[in-house]
Design a protein around this motif. Sequence first.
Motif, mmCIF file in Angstrom:
data_model
loop_
_atom_site.group_PDB
_atom_site.id
_atom_site.type_symbol
_atom_site.label_atom_id
_atom_site.label_comp_id
_atom_site.label_asym_id
_atom_site.label_seq_id
_atom_site.Cartn_x
_atom_site.Cartn_y
_atom_site.Cartn_z
ATOM 1 N N ARG A 88 -30.483 31.093 13.017
ATOM 2 C CA ARG A 88 -30.831 31.111 14.444
ATOM 3 C C ARG A 88 -32.343 30.963 14.576
ATOM 4 N NH1 ARG A 88 -28.872 32.528 19.411
ATOM 5 N NH2 ARG A 88 -30.279 33.543 20.876
ATOM 6 N N VAL A 89 -32.770 29.986 15.337
ATOM 7 C CA VAL A 89 -34.189 29.812 15.645
ATOM 8 C C VAL A 89 -34.354 30.063 17.136
ATOM 9 C CG1 VAL A 89 -34.667 28.215 13.759
ATOM 10 C CG2 VAL A 89 -33.868 27.319 15.933
ATOM 11 N N THR A 90 -35.434 30.724 17.508
ATOM 12 C CA THR A 90 -35.596 31.119 18.899
ATOM 13 C C THR A 90 -37.056 31.191 19.297
ATOM 14 O OG1 THR A 90 -35.236 32.954 20.443
ATOM 15 C CG2 THR A 90 -35.375 33.518 18.128
ATOM 16 N N LEU A 91 -37.301 31.038 20.590
ATOM 17 C CA LEU A 91 -38.639 31.174 21.150
ATOM 18 C C LEU A 91 -38.883 32.600 21.643
ATOM 19 C CD1 LEU A 91 -38.912 27.865 23.229
ATOM 20 C CD2 LEU A 91 -40.328 28.506 21.273
ATOM 21 N N PHE A 92 -38.108 33.546 21.138
ATOM 22 C CA PHE A 92 -38.221 34.931 21.577
ATOM 23 C C PHE A 92 -39.664 35.406 21.434
ATOM 24 C CE2 PHE A 92 -37.644 39.570 21.053
ATOM 25 C CZ PHE A 92 -36.974 39.820 22.244
ATOM 26 N N ASP A 93 -40.189 35.993 22.520
ATOM 27 C CA ASP A 93 -41.582 36.443 22.560
ATOM 28 C C ASP A 93 -41.652 37.876 22.042
ATOM 29 O OD1 ASP A 93 -44.198 37.102 23.128
ATOM 30 O OD2 ASP A 93 -44.226 36.026 25.043
ATOM 31 N N LEU A 94 -41.873 38.028 20.744
ATOM 32 C CA LEU A 94 -41.873 39.345 20.119
ATOM 33 C C LEU A 94 -43.027 40.226 20.608
ATOM 34 C CD1 LEU A 94 -40.158 40.960 18.181
ATOM 35 C CD2 LEU A 94 -41.508 40.064 16.286
ATOM 36 N N PRO A 95 -44.250 39.709 20.768
ATOM 37 C CA PRO A 95 -45.338 40.551 21.298
ATOM 38 C C PRO A 95 -45.022 41.082 22.703
ATOM 39 C CG PRO A 95 -46.253 38.610 20.241
ATOM 40 C CD PRO A 95 -44.775 38.399 20.324
ATOM 41 N N ALA A 96 -44.478 40.209 23.569
ATOM 42 C CA ALA A 96 -44.116 40.645 24.929
ATOM 43 C C ALA A 96 -42.999 41.681 24.874
ATOM 44 C CB ALA A 96 -43.676 39.444 25.762
ATOM 45 N N PHE A 97 -42.061 41.495 23.957
ATOM 46 C CA PHE A 97 -40.962 42.452 23.794
ATOM 47 C C PHE A 97 -41.495 43.830 23.404
ATOM 48 C CE2 PHE A 97 -38.288 44.598 20.636
ATOM 49 C CZ PHE A 97 -37.139 44.845 21.390
#
Length: 611
Positions: free
Chosen positions: A358-367
Motif C-alpha cells: 500500500r502506498v499513500t499520501l498520508f500526512d504523518l506529521p499532520a496526523f
Amino acid sequence: MKFIKITCLFVALVMALPLSAASARNVPDLVRALPEDTLACLYIRNLKSFQKQWKAHPLHKYAQKLLSGKVAPGSGKKVMQSSKKADMNAIEKSFALSFEEEMGIPLERLPDIFPGQWMVAWVGSDIEKFMEDKKNGKKDDIPVVFLMEHNGDIDTIVSMIRSSAAHDARKEGSKHRILEEKYLGASLYIEEVEKDSHVRDAGGYAITGRVLVMSNSIARLKDTIARLGNDHGPSLRDSARFSEAMDRVGRDGAYFYVDFTRPVQWIKKAARKINEKKTKKGQKANAPQMFSPELVLAGLHLESFAAAFIGIDPDISVSRIDSGLLLNDRKGLASLLQYGKGPLALPDYIPGNVVSARVTLFDLPAFLTRLEALVNSSAPLIGGIYNGYLAQLKVNTGVDIRESLLKNMGTGLSLINFAPDAQDSAPAAGKNPVSEVVCINISDRQGFTTAVEGIKTLIGGPDRFEKSTYLGYEIYTMKAPGQTKGTGQGFSYVICDDTFFFSYGSMYGLKKVLARVNRPEKTIWKTGPMKKAMKILPSGNVALSYIDVDQFIHAISTAAAFAEKNLAKNKKGMFAFKDIDKSSLPFCLISATYSEKKGIFSRAILLEKDK
C-alpha cells in the motif's frame, strides 16, 4: 418468528441456485418503505442480475471447485480446513433438507418465488425502544424488518408461512397460530405463540402487492405496510447521506449502509448518565482524572462521522467493491484523516511478488500534530504527563524529539508485506515468518537521524541495537532484553537519503526492498493486473493498494501456525494449520482511496493474476 429464519433466507437467496424467471414488474422501490432514521440496511437491487453475474464470475467457479474438492493438482489443501475435515457437500445437503422440512418447499424453488429486490433493515427508533424495554425486563429480539419482491405466487408464500409456524410448534412444544387480518389493503399474518398459558406474538408477515414483508415487530410491520402504500413521511431514499452512498456504488450488486447519527447520540447519552452518577455521589462531573467520558467525547467529536457503506458488484469482467466513510466535517477523531497533495508516487523498490503493498499520501506529521491536540483536549492529565515527559527528555538528551520528527518527516508512506523466505518460514525453527516493511518519506536525513537517536535512548540506548551492513546500507536491529547478539528477527531500521525503512519479523523483506532502491527491477507497477487496474480506477487517488489473494491467505495461515505453536495453553489448536498449503486462488485485489470534502472513499477491483 425467529431472527435466524431471516438469516437463513438471505443465505439461501444469494446461494448459486438456478436462476429465476423475470423479476416482477411495477414493484415499489423498497428503500422508500424504510423511514429516514433507518440505522442500517442490507440491500440487493436485483437478485436475478446479481446471481447471473456471480455464477459467471471466475471466482465463483473456482470456489465451487474448491468446496467440492475438485481443485487442480498441486494447488494445495483447503483453507482453514478443520481437523475433522468436514464434508462441504454434506453440509449443503443438510441445509437444503432442513429448509424443506421447515418451509415446505425445496430450496431450489426459493429464487423463483423471490426474484427481484431484497432488503433487511434495522430502524433507529426501534432499537431505542428495544433498549428501553430491555432495561424494564423484557426479553424480545432486536427489531428487524425484511422485504422481498415475490413473483405473485401467493398460495405458495402462505403455505410457507404456515409450514414454518407448524415446524416451530413441534420444535418448541408450544402452540403456534397464524392470525389473518387486513391492514391498509394488505394481507397481514400475525404469528401468535402460546406456551405455559402465556400468549405472545412472535412477529408477522404481510403480503402487499408484489412485496413480502416480515418483521418480529408488529409495529414495524404495520409502519412498513403504510409506507409501501405511500402513506409515509420522509423515507431512507430522501436521505442525502444514503443517496450519496448509492451514487458511488454499482447498479446491480449488494450493498450495506449504516448511519452513525443515532449511535453517536446513544454514546453521548451514556456519557451524560455516567457524569450524573458521579454528581449524585458528590463528585464533580469533570473533575481532573485520567478519563472523563464527556471530555473524551467532546475531543473525539464523533458527530463528524455521518455514515459508512460498502457495495459489491460482481461484474463478470471486473468485480467492483465500493466503500466509503461519509463525514460531516473533519474535527476531533476525523481530523486525523489527513492526506498530502498529489500526485501519488509509486516507488520502484516494491517488488512484483509481494503479499500486499500500500502506498499513500498520508500526512504523518499532520496526523501526529492533531493526535497530540486530541489527547490534550480529551484527556488533559495524560496530555500533561506526555508533554512533561518530552520536556524532561529534551533536558536530559539535548534533543527535541517531537520537533525533530515533525520537521523532518515528509508526506507519504508505504506498507509492504512479504511472503516468508524459505529459510525463515518454518514455525518449528521458532522464527517469526512475518516480514513487514514500513517506508516513511523524510525531508532531511540528518535531522531525522537525530530524532531516531533520541528515541533509542527511551528504549535502552544505542547498545540495544545491533548494527549490520547490506549492500552498503547500515541496518540496525533491536535485540531482545538480555541478548548480547541479535537473531536477525524483530525490529530493524535503515535511514536512506529520503526514506526511513522500518521492518518487523524476518529481515528478508527489508533486504529485498534495499536491493531495489537503486536497482529497480520487476516492480509491482509493471505487472499485468496493476497495469489494467490503473487504467480502470479513477485518477486523483491518495492511496493505492495491492493484495495477492493466494499469498495473503497463505501468509495468514503461516502466521497462525507460528502463533499456535507458541501458545503454551493451546498445543493442539482449534485448526489443523499444519495441513494448510497454498490456497491457489489466482486473484489479486487492487484498490484506490480518495479523500474528498464529503469523506474518504475507496474503489477496489478483483482481477485474475498473470498466468
